[in-house]
Design an enzyme around this catalytic site. Structure first.
Site, PDB file in Angstrom:
ATOM      1  N   LYS A 164       4.456   4.414   0.832  1.00 33.68           N
ATOM      2  CA  LYS A 164       5.774   4.711   0.265  1.00 33.68           C
ATOM      3  C   LYS A 164       5.942   6.209   0.115  1.00 33.68           C
ATOM      4  O   LYS A 164       4.973   6.979   0.104  1.00 33.68           O
ATOM      5  CB  LYS A 164       5.953   4.025  -1.093  1.00 33.68           C
ATOM      6  CG  LYS A 164       4.904   4.393  -2.148  1.00 33.68           C
ATOM      7  CD  LYS A 164       5.184   5.654  -2.927  1.00 33.68           C
ATOM      8  CE  LYS A 164       4.135   5.931  -3.997  1.00 33.68           C
ATOM      9  NZ  LYS A 164       4.310   7.250  -4.661  1.00 33.68           N
ATOM     10  N   PRO A 166      -3.922   7.984   4.344  1.00 32.18           N
ATOM     11  CA  PRO A 166      -5.016   8.738   3.729  1.00 32.18           C
ATOM     12  C   PRO A 166      -5.154   8.441   2.250  1.00 32.18           C
ATOM     13  O   PRO A 166      -4.175   8.144   1.556  1.00 32.18           O
ATOM     14  CB  PRO A 166      -4.633  10.199   3.986  1.00 32.18           C
ATOM     15  CG  PRO A 166      -3.173  10.187   4.256  1.00 32.18           C
ATOM     16  CD  PRO A 166      -2.871   8.874   4.880  1.00 32.18           C
ATOM     17  N   GLY A 177      -5.875   9.175  -1.728  1.00 30.06           N
ATOM     18  CA  GLY A 177      -5.559  10.258  -2.658  1.00 30.06           C
ATOM     19  C   GLY A 177      -4.379  11.093  -2.219  1.00 30.06           C
ATOM     20  O   GLY A 177      -4.361  12.307  -2.402  1.00 30.06           O
ATOM     21  N   ALA A 178      -3.357  10.423  -1.671  1.00 31.25           N
ATOM     22  CA  ALA A 178      -2.230  11.150  -1.089  1.00 31.25           C
ATOM     23  C   ALA A 178      -0.950  11.061  -1.906  1.00 31.25           C
ATOM     24  O   ALA A 178      -0.004  11.803  -1.657  1.00 31.25           O
ATOM     25  CB  ALA A 178      -1.960  10.619   0.330  1.00 31.25           C
ATOM     26  N   LEU A 222       0.799   8.314  -1.760  1.00 27.02           N
ATOM     27  CA  LEU A 222       1.615   7.470  -0.884  1.00 27.02           C
ATOM     28  C   LEU A 222       1.489   5.986  -1.227  1.00 27.02           C
ATOM     29  O   LEU A 222       2.053   5.134  -0.529  1.00 27.02           O
ATOM     30  CB  LEU A 222       1.223   7.690   0.581  1.00 27.02           C
ATOM     31  CG  LEU A 222       1.458   9.106   1.126  1.00 27.02           C
ATOM     32  CD1 LEU A 222       0.850   9.249   2.534  1.00 27.02           C
ATOM     33  CD2 LEU A 222       2.950   9.438   1.168  1.00 27.02           C
ATOM     34  N   GLY A 266      -1.045   3.880  -1.067  1.00 23.77           N
ATOM     35  CA  GLY A 266      -1.773   3.036  -0.120  1.00 23.77           C
ATOM     36  C   GLY A 266      -2.520   1.894  -0.777  1.00 23.77           C
ATOM     37  O   GLY A 266      -2.420   0.737  -0.349  1.00 23.77           O
ATOM     38  N   GLY A 267      -3.281   2.182  -1.839  1.00 24.87           N
ATOM     39  CA  GLY A 267      -4.042   1.145  -2.511  1.00 24.87           C
ATOM     40  C   GLY A 267      -3.159   0.109  -3.167  1.00 24.87           C
ATOM     41  O   GLY A 267      -3.430  -1.102  -3.107  1.00 24.87           O
ATOM     42  N   SER A 268      -2.071   0.559  -3.792  1.00 24.80           N
ATOM     43  CA  SER A 268      -1.134  -0.368  -4.419  1.00 24.80           C
ATOM     44  C   SER A 268      -0.480  -1.269  -3.378  1.00 24.80           C
ATOM     45  O   SER A 268      -0.285  -2.468  -3.599  1.00 24.80           O
ATOM     46  CB  SER A 268      -0.049   0.403  -5.178  1.00 24.80           C
ATOM     47  OG  SER A 268      -0.606   1.138  -6.253  1.00 24.80           O
ATOM     48  N   SER A 269      -0.140  -0.694  -2.238  1.00 21.81           N
ATOM     49  CA  SER A 269       0.445  -1.474  -1.160  1.00 21.81           C
ATOM     50  C   SER A 269      -0.537  -2.513  -0.643  1.00 21.81           C
ATOM     51  O   SER A 269      -0.162  -3.664  -0.379  1.00 21.81           O
ATOM     52  CB  SER A 269       0.879  -0.561  -0.012  1.00 21.81           C
ATOM     53  OG  SER A 269       1.331  -1.321   1.091  1.00 21.81           O
ATOM     54  N   ASP A 281       2.539   0.849  -9.231  1.00 20.97           N
ATOM     55  CA  ASP A 281       3.256   0.993  -7.966  1.00 20.97           C
ATOM     56  C   ASP A 281       3.323  -0.313  -7.176  1.00 20.97           C
ATOM     57  O   ASP A 281       4.025  -0.383  -6.169  1.00 20.97           O
ATOM     58  CB  ASP A 281       2.583   2.052  -7.090  1.00 20.97           C
ATOM     59  CG  ASP A 281       3.109   3.447  -7.351  1.00 20.97           C
ATOM     60  OD1 ASP A 281       4.092   3.578  -8.109  1.00 20.97           O
ATOM     61  OD2 ASP A 281       2.535   4.408  -6.815  1.00 20.97           O
TER      62      ASP A 281
END
Length: 291
Positions: free
Chosen positions: A12, A94, A96-97, A99, A101-104, A136
């Site tokens: 995101k 990536p 720690g961005a 963005l 990623g982990g939540s997605s 998130d």
């Protein structure tokens, strides 16, 4: 080993992220205009005798602390189904961005498990469960641009014309080879007490854009940039360069360190020139992708 069809797990970007203050529960209140992108990870799933996870990216935890594993445990408790799964997570976003990623990944796991198990949970139940995993997570269950409030669990859909404008945006997302710890960023804001934006100011800016949703008046505000820029001035410098030399809207996403520029009006040669300029300023190891 044969896996089921992969499930796409988008990252995101926050087109607006205003942190308005600390809540009694220790979390922060926010107002954010946020949208999933067409860039993301892939999650492969097959049924197994116990939950486990593999990941192609070094440094991603492959134990119970992984949000995908947490999602599987939460789903099992909610459905009382005694079913277990093996996950293969192919990371492209990536770490720690800022963005999401982990939540997605966690939200995608919930959606996928619900599908595999015959849809025992409603969308509302999935959103409630996802909020238990991370602030998130719920936005990724909507699959479209939303306004986030509260600590991120309160979602509001955008009017159709605003959704269409967001969907039309072409982005260049880039992240230097350093990350920004989200906990550190929030702690720094809390200790300062001067970095918050008033809720009324945030809502006014958002409403103004919703009434006239155009690229030129995107409410590109992110006060999490304040601590980030103090620690990593190179981020501020490269965003100023993009604005001044290319006249493009740009912003840091979330708590960083990833940033993005809206590149709808760039021709291919100019886009390549921008990519080269970013790498010149942030290093050849800087991650860059179009979305």
């Amino acid at each position: 080993m044969t896996y089921q069809t992969s499930f796409f797990s988008p990252c995101k970007v926050n087109y607006m992220l205003t942190i308005t203050g600390v809540r009694p529960d220790g979390f922060h209140n926010l107002v954010s205009l946020v949208a999933p992108t067409r860039f993301g990870d892939e999650l492969f799933i097959e049924e197994a005798g116990e939950d486990s996870i593999e990941c192609n990216l070094e440094g991603v935890p492959c134990d119970e602390s992984n949000l995908v594993m947490k999602a599987a445990a939460v789903f099992r408790r909610a459905t009382m189904m005694n079913r277990f799964f093996k996950f293969n997570l192919v990371k492209k976003v990536p770490h720690g961005a800022g963005l999401g990623g982990g939540s997605s990944n966690a939200a995608t796991a919930l959606l996928a498990l619900n599908q595999i198990c015959g849809y025992p949970l409603s969308n509302g139940e999935l959103e409630r469960l996802s909020a238990l995993i991370g602030s998130d997570c719920p936005l990724f269950l909507r699959g479209k641009p939303v306004v986030m409030r509260g600590r991120g669990e309160l979602l509001e859909d955008l009017p159709e014309n605003a959704q269409n404008l967001i969907a039309s945006l072409k982005l260049l997302i880039f992240k230097p080879n350093f990350s920004i710890n989200t906990g550190w960023a929030y702690k720094t804001m809390k200790e300062s007490g001067k970095m918050y934006i008033s809720e009324q100011e945030a809502e006014d800016a958002l409403l103004s854009w919703i009434k006239n949703p155009e690229i030129e008046n995107l409410p590109l505000v992110n006060n999490m940039q304040i601590p980030a820029f103090e620690k990593f001035p190179a981020l501020e410098a490269v965003l100023n360069f993009i604005r001044n030399e290319y006249n493009l809207p740009c912003l840091m996403s979330g708590s960083g360190s990833a940033c993005f520029a809206v590149v709808n009006n760039l021709q291919p040669d100019a886009l390549q020139s921008l990519k080269d300029a970013i790498k010149k300023r942030l290093g050849e190891s800087c991650f860059i992708t179009e979305a």
